[in-house]
Design a protein around this motif. Structure first.
Motif, PDB file in Angstrom:
ATOM      1  N   ASN A  35      -0.047   0.381   9.701  1.00  0.00           N
ATOM      2  CA  ASN A  35      -0.004  -0.114   8.331  1.00  0.00           C
ATOM      3  C   ASN A  35      -0.481   0.885   7.280  1.00  0.00           C
ATOM      4  O   ASN A  35      -0.075   0.820   6.137  1.00  0.00           O
ATOM      5  CB  ASN A  35      -0.873  -1.372   8.202  1.00  0.00           C
ATOM      6  N   VAL A  36      -1.360   1.754   7.703  1.00  0.00           N
ATOM      7  CA  VAL A  36      -1.976   2.617   6.707  1.00  0.00           C
ATOM      8  C   VAL A  36      -2.170   4.033   7.262  1.00  0.00           C
ATOM      9  O   VAL A  36      -2.400   4.210   8.459  1.00  0.00           O
ATOM     10  CB  VAL A  36      -3.314   1.989   6.223  1.00  0.00           C
ATOM     11  N   ASP A  55      -0.864   3.028   1.810  1.00  0.00           N
ATOM     12  CA  ASP A  55      -0.396   1.734   2.298  1.00  0.00           C
ATOM     13  C   ASP A  55       1.092   1.896   2.589  1.00  0.00           C
ATOM     14  O   ASP A  55       1.873   2.223   1.699  1.00  0.00           O
ATOM     15  CB  ASP A  55      -0.643   0.694   1.199  1.00  0.00           C
ATOM     16  N   GLN A  92      -6.028   5.624  -3.758  1.00  0.00           N
ATOM     17  CA  GLN A  92      -5.012   4.733  -3.195  1.00  0.00           C
ATOM     18  C   GLN A  92      -3.663   5.166  -3.739  1.00  0.00           C
ATOM     19  O   GLN A  92      -3.387   5.014  -4.922  1.00  0.00           O
ATOM     20  CB  GLN A  92      -5.311   3.290  -3.576  1.00  0.00           C
TER      21      GLN A  92
END
Ligand code: 4AD
Ligand code: MG
Length: 467
Positions: A35-36, A55, A92
């Motif tokens: 997922n990441v 992400d 992020q």
């Protein structure tokens, strides 16, 4: 998205979270799960990486697949407080631009071989490693500190020539400079090389020292320093010698040998202190990774008074050590040039602190040094450091025209070539002194690196001049 200006990672790591930012740099590592992904990004502004959290629903898998160690990317995203330990903030990712991919199979910097020996064979790439980043940032800070130190003392920065017709140290270790056709060298009637037909109309070489020209500056401007490349064609493959190194040479009118020693000691302590105050992140990295006594060694030098010892006393101590069973590879007796094993014995074993050795035999020192009354020794000073040996060499200069000329003759040197230098003693001669600090020897000490080839970006040593 509005365009954001790039911020260096050094600044980002100190910034308050809650803003969108753009970071650019080279990928150190990429790891993650379904997922990441986590990318460690470095742009050379600091030893520390910034963590990029990706992400996988936000960034296309095909883009992510192209990002591996060594790739160059730009990342826009939100600077947020980091949940992981080890860093205060992370990014992020909202968008990633790939500037340059990097084939992980062919990238010269592989985890499996990071020895300094290997890295020297890929010196064009080794600057991207943590270690060389740290060393080169420290090198930069030290260069700045040197200029600042002398500037604040009112010294004039003097640029001395790189191409020269004189051998300052008289050791004959010079690289010749010529534009003559080596397959067709012009000869004179005696069958010797006819340098009058060479570019400068005489034999020239790369300089081994800027001192002689530095003395011209000091006897006019008062206090000068040089900071430039220096070349020595000595065929010594040691961890302390380069064929091309940088030297800082202050030269001061009206300084005697004591003033000279005071300046040398203050100068070098200032530089070490500057490094501790301004390069701690990089020094700490080197300390923790390679040599956990580095910081301690740096601190101890600034807190201690250097020993000042005549050469004759130094020889006596070494002879005593030998009498007590100490073994050296090279013999010791009055008159010999000290080897680095001898210098290090005095510094590391006997005194356990830096030593300034003075008053060396005239026969093993250069022609320009001030002669002592004993007729045997000269007012030389070598600063000897732990792990390094000689870091500074200097002296008070012979100010007497008569003595200087006599010494030049005794050594069979050409007075004619040195007339311009001798003029300083003819017209308003003055007592003066100076010294030379080997920049890379200083860096060996400050970084704790073991080999001088690893503190200069592109080392020049026998049989090695790539890049
Ligand atoms: O002792 P040296 O040969 O002294 C001079 O050149 C004088 N003209 C200096 C002066 O009085 N202005 O060299 C000075 C320093 C050494 O102490 C050492 O730190 C460094 O230069 N050095 C070298 N560093 C790296 N590689 C080499 N081959 C070096 N030779 C000298
Ligand atoms: Mg020397």
């Amino acid at each position: 998205m509005e365009t954001i200006k790039r911020t260096k990672i050094r600044e980002l790591l100190k910034a308050a979270p809650g803003v969108d930012v753009l970071a650019k740099g080279w990928v150190r590592t990429k790891r993650g799960n379904k997922n990441v992904a986590f990318i460690a990004l470095n742009d050379g502004s600091t030893i520390n990486n910034i963590q990029i959290v990706v992400d996988k629903t936000q960034i296309e898998e095909s883009v992510l697949a192209k990002i591996g160690t060594g790739a160059c990317i730009g990342v826009t995203g939100a600077l947020v407080e980091s949940v992981g330990s080890g860093q205060a903030v992370e990014i992020q990712a909202k968008g990633i631009e790939i500037f340059g991919e990097c084939d992980p199979m062919r990238y010269p910097l592989q985890k499996k071989d990071t020895s300094f020996e290997y890295l020297r064979t890929v010196a064009h790439m080794r600057v991207r490693t943590n270690t060389f980043g740290a060393v080169l940032r420290i090198r930069n800070q030290m260069a700045y500190a040197i200029h600042e130190y002398f500037h604040n003392k009112g010294f004039v920065y003097l640029n001395t020539p790189i191409i020269t017709a004189s051998d300052c140290e008289g050791a004959g270790q010079m690289f010749q400079v010529t534009t003559m056709d080596l397959k067709n060298i012009p000869l004179n009637k005696k069958g010797e090389v006819d340098f009058s037909r060479d570019f400068f109309g005489r034999q020239t070489s790369l300089t081994v020292s800027g001192q002689l020209e530095g003395e011209l500056g000091a006897t006019a401007l008062g206090e000068i320093y040089t900071f430039g490349p220096t070349f020595r064609a000595e065929n010594s493959n040691t961890p302390r010698h380069l064929a091309e190194f940088w030297m800082i040479e202050p030269e001061m009118a009206f300084y005697d040998i004591q003033d000279n020693m005071d300046l040398a000691e203050d100068f070098i302590k200032h530089l070490v202190r500057y490094a501790l105050n301004n390069c701690m992140e990089d020094i700490k990295f080197l300390n923790d990774r390679y040599d956990d006594t580095l910081i301690e060694r740096l601190q101890s030098v600034i807190g201690t008074e250097f020993v000042r010892l005549p050469y004759t006393e130094g020889i006596r101590i070494l002879e005593e050590a030998i009498a007590n069973g100490k073994q050296f590879e090279y013999p010791v007796s009055w008159g010999v040039d000290l080897q680095s094993e001898h210098e290090r014995y005095l510094v590391e074993t006997h005194f356990k602190k830096p030593v300034i050795l003075t008053d060396y035999p005239m026969e093993i020192k250069a022609f320009y040094m001030k002669q002592n009354e004993d007729g045997k020794t000269v007012r030389a000073m070598d600063v000897l450091f732990p792990k390094i040996g000689e870091i500074i060499g200097g002296s008070e200069r012979e100010a007497s025209l008569e003595k200087l000329e006599k010494r030049i003759d005794e050594l069979g040197m050409s007075r004619k070539n040195l007339e311009w230098y001798i003029d300083t003693r003819r017209y308003g001669s003055c007592p003066h002194s100076g010294f030379g600090l080997g920049f890379e020897r200083l860096l060996l000490f400050v970084t704790g690196m073991a080999n001088i080839r690893d503190v200069i970006p592109f080392p020049r040593t026998p049989k090695n001049a790539e890049y």
